[in-house]
Design a protein around this motif. Structure first.
Motif, PDB file in Angstrom:
ATOM      1  N   ILE A 120      39.347 -59.682 -48.891  1.00  0.00           N
ATOM      2  CA  ILE A 120      39.495 -58.333 -48.665  1.00  0.00           C
ATOM      3  C   ILE A 120      38.404 -57.895 -47.627  1.00  0.00           C
ATOM      4  O   ILE A 120      38.533 -57.458 -46.778  1.00  0.00           O
ATOM      5  CB  ILE A 120      39.932 -57.437 -49.542  1.00  0.00           C
ATOM      6  N   VAL A 121      36.993 -58.147 -48.211  1.00  0.00           N
ATOM      7  CA  VAL A 121      35.937 -57.850 -47.599  1.00  0.00           C
ATOM      8  C   VAL A 121      35.840 -58.478 -46.114  1.00  0.00           C
ATOM      9  O   VAL A 121      35.446 -57.831 -45.113  1.00  0.00           O
ATOM     10  CB  VAL A 121      34.670 -58.163 -48.390  1.00  0.00           C
ATOM     11  N   SER A 122      36.085 -59.792 -45.949  1.00  0.00           N
ATOM     12  CA  SER A 122      35.890 -60.597 -45.008  1.00  0.00           C
ATOM     13  C   SER A 122      36.966 -60.105 -43.881  1.00  0.00           C
ATOM     14  O   SER A 122      36.450 -59.751 -42.775  1.00  0.00           O
ATOM     15  CB  SER A 122      36.448 -62.021 -45.227  1.00  0.00           C
ATOM     16  N   ASN A 123      38.035 -59.453 -44.116  1.00  0.00           N
ATOM     17  CA  ASN A 123      39.035 -58.928 -43.292  1.00  0.00           C
ATOM     18  C   ASN A 123      38.462 -57.422 -42.888  1.00  0.00           C
ATOM     19  O   ASN A 123      38.544 -57.213 -41.620  1.00  0.00           O
ATOM     20  CB  ASN A 123      40.325 -58.648 -43.798  1.00  0.00           C
ATOM     21  N   ILE A 124      37.878 -57.087 -43.721  1.00  0.00           N
ATOM     22  CA  ILE A 124      37.379 -55.584 -43.295  1.00  0.00           C
ATOM     23  C   ILE A 124      36.025 -55.813 -42.335  1.00  0.00           C
ATOM     24  O   ILE A 124      35.871 -55.234 -41.325  1.00  0.00           O
ATOM     25  CB  ILE A 124      36.671 -54.847 -44.553  1.00  0.00           C
ATOM     26  N   LEU A 125      35.302 -56.777 -42.620  1.00  0.00           N
ATOM     27  CA  LEU A 125      34.086 -56.914 -41.585  1.00  0.00           C
ATOM     28  C   LEU A 125      34.506 -57.605 -40.401  1.00  0.00           C
ATOM     29  O   LEU A 125      33.797 -57.382 -39.449  1.00  0.00           O
ATOM     30  CB  LEU A 125      33.171 -58.080 -42.556  1.00  0.00           C
ATOM     31  N   TYR A 126      35.532 -58.512 -40.297  1.00  0.00           N
ATOM     32  CA  TYR A 126      35.882 -58.998 -39.292  1.00  0.00           C
ATOM     33  C   TYR A 126      36.155 -57.968 -38.243  1.00  0.00           C
ATOM     34  O   TYR A 126      36.200 -57.759 -37.098  1.00  0.00           O
ATOM     35  CB  TYR A 126      37.170 -60.153 -39.216  1.00  0.00           C
ATOM     36  N   ASN A 127      37.057 -56.936 -38.644  1.00  0.00           N
ATOM     37  CA  ASN A 127      37.587 -55.858 -37.959  1.00  0.00           C
ATOM     38  C   ASN A 127      36.445 -55.111 -37.454  1.00  0.00           C
ATOM     39  O   ASN A 127      36.535 -54.453 -36.407  1.00  0.00           O
ATOM     40  CB  ASN A 127      38.556 -54.909 -38.646  1.00  0.00           C
ATOM     41  N   ARG A 128      35.528 -54.834 -38.301  1.00  0.00           N
ATOM     42  CA  ARG A 128      34.383 -53.967 -37.893  1.00  0.00           C
ATOM     43  C   ARG A 128      33.616 -54.579 -36.869  1.00  0.00           C
ATOM     44  O   ARG A 128      33.269 -53.834 -35.895  1.00  0.00           O
ATOM     45  CB  ARG A 128      33.521 -53.506 -39.264  1.00  0.00           C
ATOM     46  N   SER A 129      33.211 -55.935 -37.089  1.00  0.00           N
ATOM     47  CA  SER A 129      32.544 -56.557 -36.074  1.00  0.00           C
ATOM     48  C   SER A 129      33.079 -56.794 -34.671  1.00  0.00           C
ATOM     49  O   SER A 129      32.263 -57.350 -33.608  1.00  0.00           O
ATOM     50  CB  SER A 129      32.165 -57.853 -36.701  1.00  0.00           C
ATOM     51  N   GLU A 130      34.337 -56.688 -34.573  1.00  0.00           N
ATOM     52  CA  GLU A 130      35.346 -56.716 -33.397  1.00  0.00           C
ATOM     53  C   GLU A 130      34.900 -58.191 -32.772  1.00  0.00           C
ATOM     54  O   GLU A 130      34.920 -58.523 -31.566  1.00  0.00           O
ATOM     55  CB  GLU A 130      34.813 -55.954 -32.211  1.00  0.00           C
ATOM     56  N   LEU A 131      34.708 -59.215 -33.741  1.00  0.00           N
ATOM     57  CA  LEU A 131      34.602 -60.494 -33.485  1.00  0.00           C
ATOM     58  C   LEU A 131      35.746 -61.425 -33.614  1.00  0.00           C
ATOM     59  O   LEU A 131      35.596 -62.599 -33.435  1.00  0.00           O
ATOM     60  CB  LEU A 131      33.133 -61.188 -33.991  1.00  0.00           C
ATOM     61  N   ASN A 132      36.909 -60.758 -34.406  1.00  0.00           N
ATOM     62  CA  ASN A 132      37.683 -61.777 -34.919  1.00  0.00           C
ATOM     63  C   ASN A 132      38.247 -62.743 -33.890  1.00  0.00           C
ATOM     64  O   ASN A 132      38.632 -63.946 -34.198  1.00  0.00           O
ATOM     65  CB  ASN A 132      38.724 -60.817 -35.808  1.00  0.00           C
ATOM     66  N   LYS A 133      38.581 -62.408 -32.888  1.00  0.00           N
ATOM     67  CA  LYS A 133      39.308 -63.289 -31.754  1.00  0.00           C
ATOM     68  C   LYS A 133      38.217 -64.216 -31.303  1.00  0.00           C
ATOM     69  O   LYS A 133      38.661 -65.519 -31.092  1.00  0.00           O
ATOM     70  CB  LYS A 133      39.827 -62.464 -30.673  1.00  0.00           C
ATOM     71  N   VAL A 134      37.137 -63.902 -31.318  1.00  0.00           N
ATOM     72  CA  VAL A 134      36.077 -64.905 -30.540  1.00  0.00           C
ATOM     73  C   VAL A 134      35.731 -65.820 -31.653  1.00  0.00           C
ATOM     74  O   VAL A 134      35.862 -67.115 -31.476  1.00  0.00           O
ATOM     75  CB  VAL A 134      34.715 -63.901 -30.174  1.00  0.00           C
ATOM     76  N   LEU A 135      35.662 -65.445 -32.946  1.00  0.00           N
ATOM     77  CA  LEU A 135      35.393 -66.385 -33.984  1.00  0.00           C
ATOM     78  C   LEU A 135      36.526 -67.309 -34.493  1.00  0.00           C
ATOM     79  O   LEU A 135      36.142 -68.316 -35.029  1.00  0.00           O
ATOM     80  CB  LEU A 135      34.824 -65.591 -35.206  1.00  0.00           C
ATOM     81  N   GLU A 136      37.765 -66.921 -34.059  1.00  0.00           N
ATOM     82  CA  GLU A 136      38.701 -67.967 -34.155  1.00  0.00           C
ATOM     83  C   GLU A 136      38.613 -69.047 -33.228  1.00  0.00           C
ATOM     84  O   GLU A 136      38.981 -70.112 -33.618  1.00  0.00           O
ATOM     85  CB  GLU A 136      39.672 -67.127 -33.754  1.00  0.00           C
ATOM     86  N   LYS A 137      37.900 -69.026 -32.175  1.00  0.00           N
ATOM     87  CA  LYS A 137      37.705 -70.205 -31.187  1.00  0.00           C
ATOM     88  C   LYS A 137      36.189 -70.674 -31.529  1.00  0.00           C
ATOM     89  O   LYS A 137      36.021 -71.738 -31.259  1.00  0.00           O
ATOM     90  CB  LYS A 137      37.729 -69.490 -29.582  1.00  0.00           C
ATOM     91  N   GLU A 138      35.350 -69.734 -31.736  1.00  0.00           N
ATOM     92  CA  GLU A 138      33.808 -70.332 -31.785  1.00  0.00           C
ATOM     93  C   GLU A 138      33.474 -70.336 -33.288  1.00  0.00           C
ATOM     94  O   GLU A 138      32.876 -69.334 -33.924  1.00  0.00           O
ATOM     95  CB  GLU A 138      32.935 -69.392 -30.897  1.00  0.00           C
ATOM     96  N   ASN A 139      33.508 -71.489 -33.787  1.00  0.00           N
ATOM     97  CA  ASN A 139      33.024 -71.825 -35.269  1.00  0.00           C
ATOM     98  C   ASN A 139      32.782 -73.418 -35.370  1.00  0.00           C
ATOM     99  O   ASN A 139      32.997 -74.040 -34.527  1.00  0.00           O
ATOM    100  CB  ASN A 139      34.237 -71.429 -36.191  1.00  0.00           C
ATOM    101  N   PHE A 140      32.093 -73.679 -36.413  1.00  0.00           N
ATOM    102  CA  PHE A 140      31.849 -74.908 -36.601  1.00  0.00           C
ATOM    103  C   PHE A 140      32.872 -75.899 -36.450  1.00  0.00           C
ATOM    104  O   PHE A 140      32.998 -77.287 -36.340  1.00  0.00           O
ATOM    105  CB  PHE A 140      31.220 -75.076 -38.051  1.00  0.00           C
ATOM    106  N   ASP A 141      34.198 -75.385 -36.949  1.00  0.00           N
ATOM    107  CA  ASP A 141      35.354 -76.576 -36.869  1.00  0.00           C
ATOM    108  C   ASP A 141      35.517 -76.760 -35.219  1.00  0.00           C
ATOM    109  O   ASP A 141      36.167 -77.844 -34.899  1.00  0.00           O
ATOM    110  CB  ASP A 141      36.512 -75.775 -37.597  1.00  0.00           C
ATOM    111  N   THR A 142      35.395 -75.857 -34.389  1.00  0.00           N
ATOM    112  CA  THR A 142      35.570 -76.232 -33.073  1.00  0.00           C
ATOM    113  C   THR A 142      34.176 -76.397 -32.144  1.00  0.00           C
ATOM    114  O   THR A 142      34.118 -76.766 -30.964  1.00  0.00           O
ATOM    115  CB  THR A 142      36.009 -75.140 -32.305  1.00  0.00           C
TER     116      THR A 142
END
Length: 330
Positions: A120-142
């Motif tokens: 729940i907290v992660s989802n709120i922080l993602y929305n606040r950071s406005e990075l959710n779409k970017v971090l879907e593509k740019e992470n250690f998995d990619t």
């Protein structure tokens, strides 16, 4: 976990809504069972009466008979389960309903965050950071080490781009694992296109997934926000919804592309004050820049280069321009 008041209220509302919805469903089940099996309602009445009697005895200090009353309640509970089963219900059909059995939909167990709170907290922080779409593509998995060549040798260190980035990524993973203990500040510097921002995004995603509060701003956005507060500008930036307390107190502050801002006496003073305040309170900061460490010393006053940046672990990121490599690969 550092939350704004708005974020805390959002989390509280989520759990309150869960409890209300589950209580509504429980009440519906009770009415359903009582209509089908009135004798169960009678048993519940007996349980309530015995529980009240036990409470009175406890207040009067007469604890000798309480165990007997508890045994009576257990017997009635067993009768109730048998009746539920005989009417086609499950034995636990009237038990309290919780989305999370561990914390009973409070989010905390003995004052510590429950596992159900973290997504729940992660989802709120993602929305606040406005990075959710970017971090879907740019992470250690990619993250792709193929963009760093063994043939690209740094003149200063004599190390290849690949060997260097492998060591940097290893440290980043260590940093994430020990984030709450180390409180280290990081500086990633090097030429444009070498993957500094991508690497920072990898760190940010992992920390947000661990429910750490992150504020991520480009250098231009960062100084624009500080100017809003310093000069009380009427037409403030879109990032004015970030309070100064949040900027100074968030678990991690990221300033991306330092050096791209317009430099003046205000930017030097504002940068020093913010970073120094976070250093005093052991709040980590990550900075990325296209400037070399020497250029940073030349572009910012001595207070920043000697006192503040002296408290940062510095990582030189070098290699071919990844943007060009990606373009050529298409």
């Amino acid at each position: 976990m550092g939350f704004t008041r708005e974020q805390f209220d959002t989390i509280s509302n989520i759990y309150n809504n869960r409890r209300v919805a589950n209580q509504f469903e429980h009440d519906r089940r009770v009415n359903e069972v009582y209509d089908e099996a009135p004798e169960i309602e009678e048993l519940d009445g007996q349980i309530s009466s015995i529980s009240a009697a036990a409470a009175r005895l406890a207040l009067e200090g007469k604890r000798d008979n309480i165990n007997t009353l508890r045994e009576d309640i257990e017997v009635i509970h067993e009768q109730k389960k048998a009746l539920l089963l005989s009417h086609g219900f499950s034995a636990n059909y009237l038990d309290p309903i919780f989305d999370c059995e561990k914390c009973h939909d409070t989010g905390f167990i003995e004052g510590k965050p429950c596992d159900c709170l973290r997504p729940i907290v992660s989802n709120i922080l993602y929305n606040r950071s406005e990075l959710n779409k970017v971090l879907e593509k740019e992470n250690f998995d990619t993250f792709n080490f193929d963009y760093y060549s063994e043939d690209f040798i740094d003149e200063v260190s004599g190390e290849s781009a690949l060997d260097n980035i492998e060591k940097v990524v290893d440290y980043c993973r260590y940093y994430i694992k020990h984030f709450n203990d180390s409180k280290d500040n990081l500086l990633f510097y090097g030429n444009a296109g070498t993957g500094k921002t991508f690497l920072v995004n990898c760190i940010v995603k992992e920390l947000i997934d661990k429910s750490q509060s992150v504020i991520y701003l480009s250098a231009v956005q960062f100084f624009d926000l500080l100017a809003d507060y310093a000069f009380r500008r009427k037409e403030s930036s879109v990032y004015r919804n970030i309070s100064m307390n949040e900027l100074l107190g968030c678990d991690l502050l990221v300033i991306d592309d330092l050096g791209s801002e317009m430099k003046n006496t205000f930017t030097n003073s504002a940068l020093f004050d913010c970073l120094n305040e976070r250093l005093i309170h052991q709040k980590p900061t990550i900075i990325s820049t296209n400037l070399s460490f020497r250029e940073l010393q030349e572009n910012y006053d001595e207070r920043i280069s000697s006192r503040v940046l002296g408290n940062f672990k510095r990582f030189s990121i070098f290699g071919d321009d990844i943007r060009i490599k990606k373009t050529l690969s298409y």
